[in-house]
Design a protein around this motif. Structure first.
Motif, PDB file in Angstrom:
ATOM      1  N   HIS A  61       0.807  -1.218   0.000  1.00 13.95           N
ATOM      2  CA  HIS A  61       0.000   0.000   0.000  1.00 13.95           C
ATOM      3  C   HIS A  61       0.843   1.273   0.000  1.00 13.95           C
ATOM      4  N   ARG A  62       2.150   1.132  -0.109  1.00 13.08           N
ATOM      5  CA  ARG A  62       3.027   2.283   0.093  1.00 13.08           C
ATOM      6  C   ARG A  62       2.730   3.426  -0.869  1.00 13.08           C
ATOM      7  N   ASP A  63       2.678   3.131  -2.152  1.00 17.34           N
ATOM      8  CA  ASP A  63       2.453   4.197  -3.128  1.00 17.34           C
ATOM      9  C   ASP A  63       1.074   4.830  -2.956  1.00 17.34           C
ATOM     10  N   LEU A  64       0.058   3.989  -2.723  1.00 19.62           N
ATOM     11  CA  LEU A  64      -1.289   4.510  -2.566  1.00 19.62           C
ATOM     12  C   LEU A  64      -1.400   5.360  -1.306  1.00 19.62           C
ATOM     13  N   LEU A  65      -0.777   4.917  -0.199  1.00 13.76           N
ATOM     14  CA  LEU A  65      -0.809   5.691   1.034  1.00 13.76           C
ATOM     15  C   LEU A  65      -0.119   7.035   0.841  1.00 13.76           C
ATOM     16  N   GLY A  66       1.046   7.020   0.193  1.00 11.87           N
ATOM     17  CA  GLY A  66       1.754   8.272  -0.040  1.00 11.87           C
ATOM     18  C   GLY A  66       0.931   9.238  -0.879  1.00 11.87           C
ATOM     19  N   GLU A  67       0.278   8.706  -1.913  1.00 10.97           N
ATOM     20  CA  GLU A  67      -0.531   9.551  -2.791  1.00 10.97           C
ATOM     21  C   GLU A  67      -1.707  10.165  -2.035  1.00 10.97           C
ATOM     22  N   ARG A  68      -2.386   9.346  -1.226  1.00  7.27           N
ATOM     23  CA  ARG A  68      -3.555   9.850  -0.509  1.00  7.27           C
ATOM     24  C   ARG A  68      -3.158  10.770   0.640  1.00  7.27           C
ATOM     25  N   PHE A  69      -2.037  10.511   1.265  1.00  2.95           N
ATOM     26  CA  PHE A  69      -1.545  11.393   2.315  1.00  2.95           C
ATOM     27  C   PHE A  69      -1.278  12.777   1.739  1.00  2.95           C
ATOM     28  N   LEU A  70      -0.595  12.838   0.604  1.00  6.54           N
ATOM     29  CA  LEU A  70      -0.297  14.126  -0.023  1.00  6.54           C
ATOM     30  C   LEU A  70      -1.574  14.829  -0.465  1.00  6.54           C
ATOM     31  N   MET A 168      -4.472  10.564   9.171  1.00  5.35           N
ATOM     32  CA  MET A 168      -5.550   9.695   9.633  1.00  5.35           C
ATOM     33  C   MET A 168      -6.624   9.531   8.561  1.00  5.35           C
ATOM     34  N   ARG A 169      -6.926  10.588   7.828  1.00  2.00           N
ATOM     35  CA  ARG A 169      -7.905  10.461   6.747  1.00  2.00           C
ATOM     36  C   ARG A 169      -7.384   9.561   5.640  1.00  2.00           C
ATOM     37  N   ALA A 170      -6.096   9.674   5.348  1.00  2.00           N
ATOM     38  CA  ALA A 170      -5.508   8.810   4.321  1.00  2.00           C
ATOM     39  C   ALA A 170      -5.562   7.350   4.759  1.00  2.00           C
ATOM     40  N   LEU A 171      -5.229   7.092   6.019  1.00  2.00           N
ATOM     41  CA  LEU A 171      -5.284   5.714   6.525  1.00  2.00           C
ATOM     42  C   LEU A 171      -6.717   5.202   6.527  1.00  2.00           C
ATOM     43  N   GLY A 172      -7.661   6.075   6.893  1.00  2.00           N
ATOM     44  CA  GLY A 172      -9.051   5.653   6.924  1.00  2.00           C
ATOM     45  C   GLY A 172      -9.590   5.277   5.566  1.00  2.00           C
ATOM     46  N   SER A 173      -9.026   5.821   4.513  1.00  2.00           N
ATOM     47  CA  SER A 173      -9.509   5.507   3.163  1.00  2.00           C
ATOM     48  C   SER A 173      -8.999   4.168   2.652  1.00  2.00           C
ATOM     49  N   LEU A 174      -8.049   3.550   3.376  1.00  2.00           N
ATOM     50  CA  LEU A 174      -7.449   2.292   2.905  1.00  2.00           C
ATOM     51  C   LEU A 174      -8.121   1.055   3.482  1.00  2.00           C
ATOM     52  N   HIS A 175      -9.010   1.242   4.470  1.00  2.00           N
ATOM     53  CA  HIS A 175      -9.718   0.112   5.091  1.00  2.00           C
ATOM     54  C   HIS A 175      -8.748  -0.946   5.586  1.00  2.00           C
ATOM     55  N   LEU A 176      -7.814  -0.513   6.405  1.00  2.00           N
ATOM     56  CA  LEU A 176      -6.777  -1.400   6.919  1.00  2.00           C
ATOM     57  C   LEU A 176      -7.266  -2.169   8.136  1.00  2.00           C
ATOM     58  N   ASP A 177      -6.605  -3.282   8.402  1.00  2.00           N
ATOM     59  CA  ASP A 177      -6.807  -3.997   9.645  1.00  2.00           C
ATOM     60  C   ASP A 177      -6.353  -3.096  10.798  1.00  2.00           C
ATOM     61  N   GLU A 178      -7.131  -3.064  11.886  1.00  2.00           N
ATOM     62  CA  GLU A 178      -6.831  -2.177  13.007  1.00  2.00           C
ATOM     63  C   GLU A 178      -5.451  -2.434  13.594  1.00  2.00           C
ATOM     64  N   ALA A 179      -5.055  -3.698  13.677  1.00  2.00           N
ATOM     65  CA  ALA A 179      -3.744  -4.022  14.246  1.00  2.00           C
ATOM     66  C   ALA A 179      -2.618  -3.487  13.366  1.00  2.00           C
ATOM     67  N   VAL A 180      -2.791  -3.568  12.046  1.00  2.00           N
ATOM     68  CA  VAL A 180      -1.775  -3.059  11.125  1.00  2.00           C
ATOM     69  C   VAL A 180      -1.671  -1.537  11.252  1.00  2.00           C
ATOM     70  N   ARG A 181      -2.804  -0.870  11.253  1.00  2.00           N
ATOM     71  CA  ARG A 181      -2.793   0.591  11.363  1.00  2.00           C
ATOM     72  C   ARG A 181      -2.176   1.044  12.682  1.00  2.00           C
ATOM     73  N   ALA A 182      -2.500   0.333  13.767  1.00  2.00           N
ATOM     74  CA  ALA A 182      -1.962   0.698  15.071  1.00  2.00           C
ATOM     75  C   ALA A 182      -0.443   0.602  15.086  1.00  2.00           C
ATOM     76  N   ARG A 183       0.116  -0.412  14.445  1.00  2.00           N
ATOM     77  CA  ARG A 183       1.578  -0.560  14.423  1.00  2.00           C
ATOM     78  C   ARG A 183       2.231   0.489  13.537  1.00  2.00           C
ATOM     79  N   TRP A 184       1.579   0.834  12.453  1.00  2.00           N
ATOM     80  CA  TRP A 184       2.120   1.912  11.617  1.00  2.00           C
ATOM     81  C   TRP A 184       2.187   3.219  12.408  1.00  2.00           C
ATOM     82  N   LEU A 185       1.116   3.520  13.121  1.00  2.00           N
ATOM     83  CA  LEU A 185       1.092   4.762  13.896  1.00  2.00           C
ATOM     84  C   LEU A 185       2.063   4.715  15.062  1.00  2.00           C
ATOM     85  N   GLN A 186       2.164   3.551  15.692  1.00  2.00           N
ATOM     86  CA  GLN A 186       3.071   3.414  16.835  1.00  2.00           C
ATOM     87  C   GLN A 186       4.514   3.669  16.434  1.00  2.00           C
TER      88      GLN A 186
END
Length: 696
Positions: A61-70, A168-186
């Motif tokens: 999801h790296r490229d998509l996350l970067g694009e949506r974050f920007l 957070m809005r970019a992450l919310g648009s990816l419909h990630l598993d909560e555990a995965v998102r939590a580790r990314w943020l941590q």
């Protein structure tokens, strides 16, 4: 970047987006590296698999996350990020700091939103701590680029809360598993803060090269003898919650939320309401007791109340703790008699700044009697609160002041007349001959004379029917052709017989009209002197040309001020708008150098009209008058303040705003002290939750 094509502020935002295209990929690389390190260092298979999965999902999801974050960040910078319908605490992802979380916010959340709030708060804190040193300098330059003389933190569209919200809005648009998102943020919070620190440093340097000087940070200093501004209560201890879920537990946001929504385990013994609310559960009772204790502690630390009042309020604690055993959520119900009693007591206490103030002794005596009544043994405590509340309501020296009713009636009439006068002024200004009249005449007709006509129309004896031909309202409008014609030199000088004929009746009617509204004689005579000067010039001038006088300029003409009769001013304590600018402001409390945290708190205060119930300090000369906004007129143009000494002060909306600008009207409390105390409890619970999350 061509700074000449844009303002420094716009150019800075464009530069930020360019630089973001560089640092966002770097942040993603740093996050990927951290996940790899934690995966390799994991001490058990479960952790290794968890971090491995987070790494793999990031790679896909790296490229998509970067694009949506920007994209989300660009939307935030341009103010186009769409607000969602979640509670305001969760909407803080759009840029609001969670340090402003309120008790009401928490009640509106579901369990998932509570967890997201804790998660978001921790990320904001970590990012802010990493970037704060360079953020201070950047805020100073950016505020100047926006045209502010002093720093306004909340006006910075690149502050950490906004950037984290975009993430957070970019992450919310990816419909990630909560555990995965939590580790990314941590693991991503610290690298994100480091990247923002670099961004702020580069943008600060760029603004410096463009010649943008830093704005100043300010602090409002307290004047000796004046009550200090309320400070956020400080606590060095945590809530001892050994009786909750363990010896090391704290009052967390989840605990508080579960208490409010009634979702706690019903397995405790002694349920008194068949499990409907969980009031018999030991954990519910203990949590309620902790909230009551913390709430009263916050009130005790609030120096907006006099010390004797704070001590007496603490005397309510045994009764409130007893009530919490059977009604553990009473403090969250604004209609509950016990909550209302606490609201009334603390609101009434704001009326006094000294124990020598008029009315304080009676208030303290009644409060003492209330405390003693609640401390006496009784088997019907819930029935006692309504009786005590009624007794307090019947002895409110502010809202029950005898003069208040007269002041309200007077201001309603003033507002009606002034609104009608605005319509009359528009009616007069629409005449074809109005614009060619001298400015002094136009101002007179749009101001005092419009008030005269409005008063006459309101005083008409035949409402709904046709007025007689000699009715004042008709006569006052019928003089307009003669007044406008006689004040124009080019016209009046060509018909001196008519001028001689109309002047006596014109002056007589003008005097009659001004007397009907008790218009000040010096101002009336000044107008008559000017008008007679125009008439004299027209009489002495021989005009052979037929062209009209040039159209007078309206540049610099002001809108008419609200007019209040002298008698009405006495009845309502009216403070004239014109007198406000001639009196000194709070010279000793002007913004001075450099408490940026205080400024951030000031930035968060809402602007606009004050809500009814607000307590203020109103400066007159070198004295402060503590008073409460007790009434606003139906159309929001007039406002009535009352003090404990029986004094009434009324202001127009313009006058109130001008006093605030000058620092002569300072808000002491624009909502209840109990609300403030409960909000502080919610933020304490959030800090505890954030601390626990950071230890995981």
């Amino acid at each position: 970047m061509n700074a000449r094509a844009d303002s420094p502020f716009d150019a800075c935002l464009k530069e930020a987006l360019v630089l973001s295209a560089e640092w966002v990929p770097r942040w993603l690389t740093a996050l990927h590296g951290s996940l790899q390190q934690r995966e390799a260092a994991a001490g058990n298979l479960h952790d290794k698999q968890a971090f491995g999965r987070a790494r793999v999902v990031l790679e896909s999801h790296r490229d998509l996350l970067g694009e949506r974050f920007l994209s989300s960040l660009a939307d935030a910078l341009h103010g186009t990020a769409e607000a969602d319908h979640r509670p305001s605490a969760v909407r803080s992802s759009a840029g609001r700091s969670l340090d402003s979380l309120s008790f009401d916010d928490l009640e509106l959340m579901d369990d998932q939103q509570v967890q997201q709030t804790v998660e978001l708060s921790r990320v904001q804190q970590v990012v802010k701590m990493a970037a704060d040193e360079d953020l201070v300098a950047f805020n100073a330059r950016l505020s100047r680029a926006q045209g502010h003389e002093v720093v306004r933190h909340q006006a910075n569209p690149l502050r950490p809360e906004v950037v984290v919200g975009a993430l957070m809005r970019a992450l919310g648009s990816l419909h990630l598993d909560e555990a995965v998102r939590a580790r990314w943020l941590q693991l991503g919070a610290v690298p994100l803060g480091n990247e923002l620190q670099k961004l702020y440093r580069r943008l600060t340097d760029q603004l410096d090269r463009w010649g943008v000087q830093p704005a100043g940070y300010v602090v409002v200093q307290n004047v000796p003898g004046r009550p200090a501004a309320p400070q956020p209560p400080r606590r060095t201890d945590s809530v001892p919650a050994a009786s909750l879920i363990g010896t090391d537990a704290l009052l967390t946001l989840d605990h508080l939320h579960q208490l409010l929504v009634g979702n706690l385990d019903q397995s405790g013994h002694g349920v008194s309401d068949h499990g409907a609310s969980g009031s018999g559960n030991a954990m519910v009772r203990t949590l309620a007791a902790e909230v009551v204790t913390l709430m009263l502690r916050r009130i005790h630390e609030d120096n907006r109340l006099l010390a004797p009042v704070r001590e007496l309020v603490q005397g309510l604690k045994p009764a409130l703790l007893q009530l919490a055993r059977t009604d553990p959520r009473f403090f969250a119900d604004r209609l509950n008699p016990a909550r209302r009693l606490l609201d009334v007591i603390t609101a009434r206490g704001l009326a006094f700044t000294s124990e020598q103030d008029r009315g304080f002794a009676a208030y303290a005596q009644q409060l003492q009697a209330t405390v003693q009544a609640l401390q006496a043994p009784t088997a019907s405590l819930p029935e006692l609160f309504p009786r005590l509340l009624l007794s307090l309501a019947q002895n409110d020296v502010v809202t029950l002041a005898p003069e208040r009713g007269l002041a309200m009636q007077t201001l309603v009439k003033v507002e009606q007349r002034n609104l009608l006068a605005e319509r009359v002024a528009a009616e007069i200004a629409s005449r074809n001959d109005f614009d060619r009249a001298p400015g002094v005449v136009r101002r007179f007709l749009s101001g005092p004379w419009a008030q005269v006509v409005a008063q006459a129309r309101m005083s008409a004896t035949q409402p709904g029917g046709a007025p007689p031909a000699d009715a004042p309202a008709l006569r006052y409008m019928d003089l307009l052709p003669d007044l406008l014609w006689s004040s124009q030199l080019a016209l009046a000088s060509r018909n001196r017989p008519r001028l001689i004929k109309v002047i006596p009746g014109l002056l007589r009617t003008l005097r009659e009209g001004l007397d009907s509204i008790d218009y000040p004689r010096p101002q009336a005579e000044a107008f008559f002197q000017t008008l007679m000067g125009l008439h004299e010039a027209a009489y002495k001038t021989q005009r052979s040309d037929t062209g009209p006088d040039p159209l007078p300029s309206r540049q610099g003409e002001r809108l008419p001020e609200t007019w209040v009769h002298p008698g009405e001013a006495r009845d309502s304590g009216f403070m004239d708008d014109l007198s406000i600018d001639t009196q000194p402001a709070f010279l000793d409390t002007e913004p001075m150098a450099s408490d940026w945290q205080r400024l951030r708190e000031a930035d968060a205060r809402p602007a606009g009209p004050l809500p009814v119930g607000t307590w203020v300090d109103l400066r007159e000369g070198d004295q402060d008058l503590r008073c409460q906004l007790t009434w606003a007129s139906p159309h929001g143009t007039m406002f009535l303040f009352n003090a404990a000494n029986g004094r009434s002060v009324s202001l127009t909306l313009r006058g109130m705003e001008r006093l605030r600008e000058l620092g002569r009207l300072r808000v002491v409390a624009d909502h209840g002290l109990v609300d403030d105390a409960l909000d502080a409890v919610a933020r304490e619970a959030l800090r505890n939750s954030r601390q626990i999350a950071g230890q995981d």
